[in-house]
Design a protein around this motif. Structure first.
Motif, short mmCIF file in Angstrom:
data_model
loop_
_atom_site.label_atom_id
_atom_site.label_comp_id
_atom_site.label_asym_id
_atom_site.label_seq_id
_atom_site.Cartn_x
_atom_site.Cartn_y
_atom_site.Cartn_z
N ALA A 18 -0.13 8.57 -2.48
CA ALA A 18 0.36 8.42 -3.85
C ALA A 18 0.15 7.00 -4.36
CB ALA A 18 1.84 8.80 -3.92
N ILE A 19 0.38 6.01 -3.50
CA ILE A 19 0.15 4.62 -3.90
C ILE A 19 -1.29 4.43 -4.36
CG2 ILE A 19 -0.03 2.25 -3.05
CD1 ILE A 19 2.33 2.90 -1.19
N SER A 20 -2.23 4.91 -3.56
CA SER A 20 -3.65 4.76 -3.90
C SER A 20 -3.99 5.45 -5.22
CB SER A 20 -4.52 5.31 -2.77
OG SER A 20 -4.32 4.58 -1.57
N ALA A 21 -3.44 6.65 -5.41
CA ALA A 21 -3.71 7.40 -6.64
C ALA A 21 -3.12 6.70 -7.86
CB ALA A 21 -3.15 8.82 -6.52
N ILE A 22 -1.93 6.16 -7.72
CA ILE A 22 -1.30 5.44 -8.83
C ILE A 22 -2.10 4.20 -9.19
CG2 ILE A 22 0.72 4.07 -9.49
CD1 ILE A 22 2.41 6.10 -7.83
N ARG A 23 -2.48 3.43 -8.17
CA ARG A 23 -3.17 2.18 -8.43
C ARG A 23 -4.57 2.37 -9.01
NH1 ARG A 23 0.53 -0.55 -9.75
NH2 ARG A 23 1.63 -2.00 -8.37
N LEU A 24 -5.22 3.49 -8.73
CA LEU A 24 -6.52 3.76 -9.34
C LEU A 24 -6.42 3.88 -10.85
CD1 LEU A 24 -8.19 6.30 -6.88
CD2 LEU A 24 -9.03 4.01 -7.48
N HIS A 25 -5.29 4.38 -11.33
CA HIS A 25 -5.12 4.62 -12.76
C HIS A 25 -4.21 3.59 -13.44
CE1 HIS A 25 -5.50 7.21 -16.28
NE2 HIS A 25 -4.21 7.08 -16.49
N ASP A 26 -3.33 2.99 -12.69
CA ASP A 26 -2.34 2.06 -13.25
C ASP A 26 -2.20 0.86 -12.31
OD1 ASP A 26 -0.28 0.77 -14.50
OD2 ASP A 26 1.06 2.51 -14.60
N PRO A 27 -3.12 -0.09 -12.41
CA PRO A 27 -3.11 -1.21 -11.46
C PRO A 27 -2.05 -2.27 -11.71
CG PRO A 27 -4.90 -1.45 -13.03
CD PRO A 27 -4.29 -0.12 -13.31
N ALA A 28 -1.41 -2.27 -12.88
CA ALA A 28 -0.55 -3.39 -13.24
C ALA A 28 0.95 -3.10 -13.12
CB ALA A 28 -0.87 -3.84 -14.66
N ALA A 29 1.36 -1.85 -13.19
CA ALA A 29 2.79 -1.53 -13.22
C ALA A 29 3.45 -1.92 -11.90
CB ALA A 29 3.00 -0.05 -13.49
N SER A 30 4.75 -2.18 -11.95
CA SER A 30 5.49 -2.51 -10.73
C SER A 30 5.68 -1.25 -9.88
CB SER A 30 6.84 -3.13 -11.08
OG SER A 30 7.59 -2.26 -11.91
N LEU A 31 5.54 -1.41 -8.56
CA LEU A 31 5.60 -0.28 -7.64
C LEU A 31 6.37 -0.71 -6.39
CD1 LEU A 31 2.53 1.99 -6.78
CD2 LEU A 31 4.51 1.74 -5.32
N THR A 32 7.39 0.05 -6.05
CA THR A 32 8.26 -0.27 -4.92
C THR A 32 8.33 0.90 -3.97
OG1 THR A 32 9.60 -1.72 -6.31
CG2 THR A 32 10.58 -0.99 -4.22
N VAL A 33 8.25 0.62 -2.67
CA VAL A 33 8.37 1.64 -1.62
C VAL A 33 9.59 1.34 -0.78
CG1 VAL A 33 7.32 2.62 0.45
CG2 VAL A 33 5.89 2.09 -1.54
N LEU A 34 10.44 2.35 -0.63
CA LEU A 34 11.63 2.25 0.22
C LEU A 34 11.40 3.10 1.46
CD1 LEU A 34 14.33 2.99 -2.54
CD2 LEU A 34 13.46 0.73 -1.84
N THR A 35 11.62 2.53 2.62
CA THR A 35 11.51 3.29 3.85
C THR A 35 12.71 3.03 4.73
OG1 THR A 35 10.23 3.65 5.88
CG2 THR A 35 10.08 1.46 4.89
N ARG A 36 13.26 4.10 5.32
CA ARG A 36 14.41 3.93 6.21
C ARG A 36 14.00 3.36 7.56
NH1 ARG A 36 13.99 9.63 5.68
NH2 ARG A 36 13.08 10.65 7.50
N ASP A 37 12.69 3.33 7.82
CA ASP A 37 12.19 2.85 9.10
C ASP A 37 12.16 1.33 9.14
OD1 ASP A 37 10.57 2.78 11.62
OD2 ASP A 37 10.32 4.91 11.12
N ARG A 38 12.22 0.77 10.34
CA ARG A 38 12.10 -0.69 10.49
C ARG A 38 10.65 -1.09 10.75
NH1 ARG A 38 12.24 -2.56 15.96
NH2 ARG A 38 12.49 -0.86 17.48
N HIS A 39 9.79 -0.11 10.96
CA HIS A 39 8.40 -0.40 11.28
C HIS A 39 7.53 -0.26 10.03
CE1 HIS A 39 9.31 -0.22 15.58
NE2 HIS A 39 10.00 0.89 15.33
N LEU A 40 6.33 -0.83 10.11
CA LEU A 40 5.32 -0.54 9.10
C LEU A 40 4.98 0.94 9.16
CD1 LEU A 40 2.97 -3.62 9.56
CD2 LEU A 40 4.18 -3.01 7.44
#
Length: 420
Positions: A18-40
């Motif tokens: 989803a990140i890749s798809a969003i950035r292809l069409h909207d490169p400038a908007a703010s985008l935040t990812v929340l993950t419950r994991d402590r790892h990458l």
């Protein structure tokens, strides 16, 4: 309150696509990812290889910090969603942090389904769903002598193989009458089972654990037939469930997962869902399914990202086709589509082939010369091509006999023409 144009809860395959798809069409908007994991972000499909030692923990990472920097994405780890309020476009985390979003993607995956076994919470037991789970299980294997695995699905069978290879005496408890009952028929399952029993794995089919109690450094299980088993390692692999408890009170429609349409939009405005948490249209329909497999998570994540960004190139999600590939003790098995495990659908025609010299078995399900599904043991097939033949409902009438005898070569020939 924090604010972001796009907010994604989850960080595995669906979220990353989803990140890749969003950035292809909207490169400038703010985008935040929340993950419950402590790892990458990492791939859950590779966790059995971490347990076996064939893959180092760092090798299963899907994206490094540089990716998020390059894509101008804020990644917040150890951030667990506690509630969603779509009427206010807000998400609250377990630590009380609140986020205001323009558009929200829920890609929170699935969690282990814990069976109602008396005393289970009084003993140490293991799961295999997260990277931390795999590290804990790998450490436990080093000192284990006797293990009990609850469930003969993919996770349970992977774990049983790793335990056996480490010299542990393994017993697998499965309430149904075969291994991998969701993917293979009795004959294919029997062939897989024999490979495990040849390596010392014991199966108890048609049985369930009803209670478990501490026993020295390990535990003692009681089965529904009164039999007792001792173990110093207990793995619970009885399936998973979509992780959406945080939607309580949100008004967002759910079933077995979060209900979405063919653009992965939920019943709430500005909220989408994708991956193991989503209950999306199934192919050929009608009906919905929680796909729970990597290729569908990728497809759903791409669709959701394009829809969220308003990409005019968006095509509706075609629906999920079950697809699994499985390797065990140097052998292989593949299951794609429907009609290949359990009772076939109405109107389906089943064709079975065997090659004893190669140790191969395959079962094909057709409906009016169109492929419904194929399952095979020790036969080279291309699961991606088989899925495309099913989704495109390709008429196989002219090459039916050739396809039955040589499904891989024939499938590739057909798709080379269709993809031109």
């Amino acid at each position: 309150m924090n604010a972001t144009d796009y907010l994604i809860a989850g960080s595995s395959h669906a979220a990353l696509e989803a990140i890749s798809a969003i950035r292809l069409h909207d490169p400038a908007a703010s985008l935040t990812v929340l993950t419950r994991d402590r790892h990458l972000p990492y791939s859950p499909t590779l966790l059995p290889y971490v347990v076996s030692g064939r893959s180092a923990p760092g090798k299963v990472t899907l994206r490094r910090d540089a990716f998020f920097a390059e894509q101008r994405v804020r990644l917040q780890r150890e951030a667990t969603v506690a509630s969603v309020r779509p009427e206010a476009n807000t998400v609250e985390l377990e630590d009380g942090t609140r986020w205001q979003y323009g558009k929200l993607l829920l890609a929170t995956g699935a969690a282990p389904s814990v069976p109602p076994i008396a005393g289970l919470d009084s003993v140490r037991s293991y799961r295999l769903r997260t990277l931390d789970d795999s590290l804990a299980l790998r450490e436990a294997i080093g000192s284990a002598r006797r293990a009990v695995v609850l469930g003969a699905g993919l996770i349970g069978m992977h774990a049983a193989e790793n335990l056996s290879a480490a010299g542990v005496a393994v017993t697998v408890i499965e309430p149904r009458d075969q291994v991998l009952p969701s993917y293979f028929d009795a004959e294919a399952a029997g062939q897989i089972e024999r490979s495990f029993t040849a390596h010392g794995v014991v199966f108890r089919f048609g049985r369930t654990a009803v209670s478990v109690a501490p026993d020295g450094e390990g535990c003692r299980l009681t089965l529904d037939d009164g039999a007792e088993l001792e173990a110093d390692l207990l793995l619970v692999a009885t399936g998973v469930r979509a992780e959406f408890g945080y939607l309580a009170g949100s008004g967002i429609a759910t079933g077995r997962g979060i209900l979405v349409d063919a653009t992965m939009r939920t019943s709430a405005k500005a909220v989408w869902a994708a991956g193991d948490v989503a209950e999306a249209p199934a192919f050929p329909g009608p009906g919905t399914a929680v796909a729970g497999i990597l290729p569908e998570a990728v497809a759903q994540g791409r669709t959701a990202g394009m829809a969220m960004a308003g990409d005019a190139a968006l095509t509706p999600y075609r629906g999920s086709v079950p697809r699994n590939t499985y390797c065990f003790f140097g052998q292989s098995a593949v299951s794609v589509g429907n009609g290949i495990a359990g009772e076939p659908p109405d109107g389906a025609e089943i064709v079975i082939r065997r090659d004893p010299a190669a140790g191969s078995y395959w079962r094909i399900a057709f409906h009016a010369d169109r492929l419904l599904g194929l399952a095979a043991v020790n036969l080279t097939v291309d699961a991606g091509i088989l899925s495309e033949l099913i989704l495109r409902q390709v008429d196989l009438g002219a090459v039916r006999r050739r396809f039955i005898d040589q499904p891989c070569e024939t499938g590739r020939m057909l798709m080379s023409r269709l993809w031109r």
